[in-house]
Design an enzyme around this catalytic site. Structure first.
Site, mmCIF file in Angstrom:
data_model
loop_
_atom_site.group_PDB
_atom_site.id
_atom_site.type_symbol
_atom_site.label_atom_id
_atom_site.label_comp_id
_atom_site.label_asym_id
_atom_site.label_seq_id
_atom_site.Cartn_x
_atom_site.Cartn_y
_atom_site.Cartn_z
ATOM 1 N N ASP A 42 1.297 -19.042 9.782
ATOM 2 C CA ASP A 42 1.862 -20.160 9.027
ATOM 3 C C ASP A 42 3.359 -20.026 8.670
ATOM 4 O O ASP A 42 3.790 -18.956 8.221
ATOM 5 C CB ASP A 42 1.155 -20.319 7.672
ATOM 6 C CG ASP A 42 -0.341 -20.230 7.775
ATOM 7 O OD1 ASP A 42 -0.869 -20.185 8.886
ATOM 8 O OD2 ASP A 42 -0.981 -20.189 6.707
ATOM 9 N N SER A 102 -0.135 -17.067 2.520
ATOM 10 C CA SER A 102 0.809 -18.182 2.533
ATOM 11 C C SER A 102 1.191 -18.708 1.149
ATOM 12 O O SER A 102 0.435 -18.575 0.185
ATOM 13 C CB SER A 102 0.237 -19.338 3.347
ATOM 14 O OG SER A 102 0.308 -18.999 4.701
ATOM 15 N N GLU A 211 -7.071 -25.581 3.618
ATOM 16 C CA GLU A 211 -5.987 -24.602 3.532
ATOM 17 C C GLU A 211 -4.633 -25.300 3.470
ATOM 18 O O GLU A 211 -4.492 -26.459 3.866
ATOM 19 C CB GLU A 211 -6.032 -23.675 4.759
ATOM 20 C CG GLU A 211 -7.287 -22.825 4.826
ATOM 21 C CD GLU A 211 -7.247 -21.737 5.893
ATOM 22 O OE1 GLU A 211 -7.687 -20.615 5.613
ATOM 23 O OE2 GLU A 211 -6.775 -22.011 7.010
HETATM 24 C C1 FRU Z 1 -3.880 -20.519 7.403
HETATM 25 C C2 FRU Z 1 -4.205 -19.260 6.604
HETATM 26 C C3 FRU Z 1 -3.924 -19.452 5.125
HETATM 27 C C4 FRU Z 1 -3.692 -18.032 4.670
HETATM 28 C C5 FRU Z 1 -2.964 -17.436 5.844
HETATM 29 C C6 FRU Z 1 -3.234 -15.980 6.097
HETATM 30 O O1 FRU Z 1 -3.630 -20.248 8.747
HETATM 31 O O2 FRU Z 1 -5.535 -18.877 6.818
HETATM 32 O O3 FRU Z 1 -4.932 -20.117 4.417
HETATM 33 O O4 FRU Z 1 -2.938 -17.965 3.505
HETATM 34 O O5 FRU Z 1 -3.355 -18.190 6.988
HETATM 35 O O6 FRU Z 1 -2.402 -15.487 7.091
#
Ligand code: FRU
Length: 460
Positions: A42, A102, A211
């Protein structure tokens, strides 16, 4: 040496160890952001601060799989040239030891504040903490520790804080799974960015987890952008393993919203994040990947890296729909003007190129890129179809989008192993990886319209 320094040193060694192998990959992008080594996911902390664009991303430097993520950091003055900055956050504390997950950035009192999720797993039991780190110079960040603990009524799938300021107050949305294992977004309020008051559920309704929420106003409308998990494929919609999209609605004590619309119609797109820049533009970066979607088959893993980000895009709301356009700065990437003609076959096209087909007329047409990806359109049905061989077994798979009126323009960015296709000035976008045989360099255009092709400059 403390844990933080130790981790940073290990990353440095890992980057150096694989530098040559990574750089020698013919699939390596030359104008998109990709990890120096390991896995990128992300975009995080996306902000323009004191004139400089800062972009962070989820980074696993030690393997091409997910794990205890770092926040990598890049800066730019023009959205085209990017400087690599030192790692912003390393998973070195008890509250983030299994990943600095994230989150987002906000400026306050002349400091850059990063809010992120501290991911902790002890004996496979997940814990989640919403954490803060601040910086005076935008380069070095001091962790301030846990700011928000998990409220009652939710599982530990509670993450990805996005913070903004409105009418002198601070707000935060967080992606949350309720105890009944359904997805939602919750919100918090604060006067000072330190003391956060839980406000309850902002939105909920489908899927088992939402998410990376982002909540903002676009051309006078409230938009909730998020990445729901658990939607079943339905006709041409929700074809990827997980989705990313938006709802529009009215925000009072919760958010009363309309239909969910996917933001992108391609094969690889997830977890986008936006910011409002100093010119007042709502700008978005996305991850050109989807978790759990054939990641183990990506050929770049042999070269010790996997995935990349999208190009930066400007969002606009038109007729109740979000349009995404490549930011205007990207014209600076143009190097040589190759053709300005009608087609049909172009040989020896560089791996970094841009193609614009406009004034499209005629009922049907297609574009084939490097004998790998085909874009078909049918103006009677108003459909655009992108097809390519599947990354795991090579069988042809497709994604389809429908335009409101007729197809007028196809604008394509090619970067070694990716394509981003913008239809009708951003009405539809298809974002996908493209692992074409490197000996193939022909583009075939069977369509009536005006075609322009440029080679693009190398930035990485
Ligand atoms: C989305 C996610 C988020 C998390 C991050 C971990 O792709 O799963 O929810 O914070 O990636 O890398």
């Amino acid at each position: 040496m403390d844990r933080d320094q130790e981790l940073r040193q290990k990353v440095q060694q890992e980057v150096e160890k694989h530098q040559v192998t990574v750089a020698s990959d013919p699939y390596r992008p030359t104008y998109h952001i990709a990890p120096p080594v390991g896995l990128i996911n992300d975009p995080n902390g996306w902000i323009q601060w004191h004139g400089i664009y800062h972009l962070f991303y989820q980074w696993m430097p030690f393997k091409t799989e997910h794990g205890a993520k770092f926040w990598a950091h890049l800066s730019s003055t023009n959205l085209v040239d990017w400087e690599e900055e030192p790692i912003a956050l390393a998973p070195s504390d008890w509250f983030d030891k299994d990943g600095c997950y994230s989150g987002s950035a906000i400026s306050h009192d002349d400091q850059l504040h990063l809010f992120y999720t501290g991911n902790v797993k002890n004996n496979s039991v997940r814990e989640t903490y919403q954490c803060l780190a601040t910086s005076n110079d935008g380069v070095h960040f001091d962790k301030k520790g846990v700011q928000i603990e998990l409220p009652n009524g939710f599982t530990a799938h509670f993450r990805d804080p996005k913070v903004w300021k409105e009418d002198g107050k601070f707000y935060m949305v967080i992606g949350a799974q309720k105890e009944d294992e359904t997805g939602s977004v919750v919100w918090y309020k604060s006067e000072d960015l330190r003391d956060w008051q839980f406000q309850g559920i902002l939105a909920e309704g489908f899927g088992y987890m939402w998410e990376c929420p982002d909540f903002f106003s676009l051309d006078g409308q409230n938009v909730l952008l998020f990445s729901p998990q658990g939607l079943k494929a339905d006709g041409i919609n929700y074809r990827n393993v997980y989705q990313s999209g938006y709802v529009l609605g009215e925000w009072t004590d919760h958010f009363a919203f309309g239909a969910f619309t996917e933001l992108d119609r391609g094969f690889e797109f997830y977890a986008p994040q936006t910011t409002l820049d100093e010119k007042g533009r709502r700008l978005l970066f996305g991850w050109m990947g989807v978790p759990d979607q054939k990641e183990e088959y990506h050929p770049t893993k042999k070269h010790h890296w996997i995935h990349q980000l999208t190009l930066p895009r400007e969002l606009k709301l038109k007729h109740g729909k979000i349009y995404q356009k490549p930011v205007e700065e990207l014209v600076q990437l143009r190097d040589k003007f190759l053709v300005n003609t009608h087609g049909p076959t172009f040989k020896s096209i560089p791996r970094a190129s841009e193609m614009l087909l406009n004034e499209i007329s005629g009922e049907k047409g297609y574009i084939t890129i490097f004998d790998y990806a085909t874009i078909d359109f049918d103006n009677k049905k108003r459909t655009i179809k992108l097809s390519r061989p599947a990354i795991d077994n090579g069988e042809i798979e497709e994604r389809v989008g429908i335009v409101e009126k007729e197809l007028k323009e196809i604008h394509i960015f090619i970067d070694h192993s990716s394509i981003e296709i913008f239809i009708n000035g951003g009405e539809l976008v298809f974002t996908s990886r493209m692992f074409a045989d490197i000996s193939h360099s022909t583009i075939e255009v069977q369509a009536q319209g005006q075609l322009s092709l440029w080679s693009l400059k190398q930035k990485f």
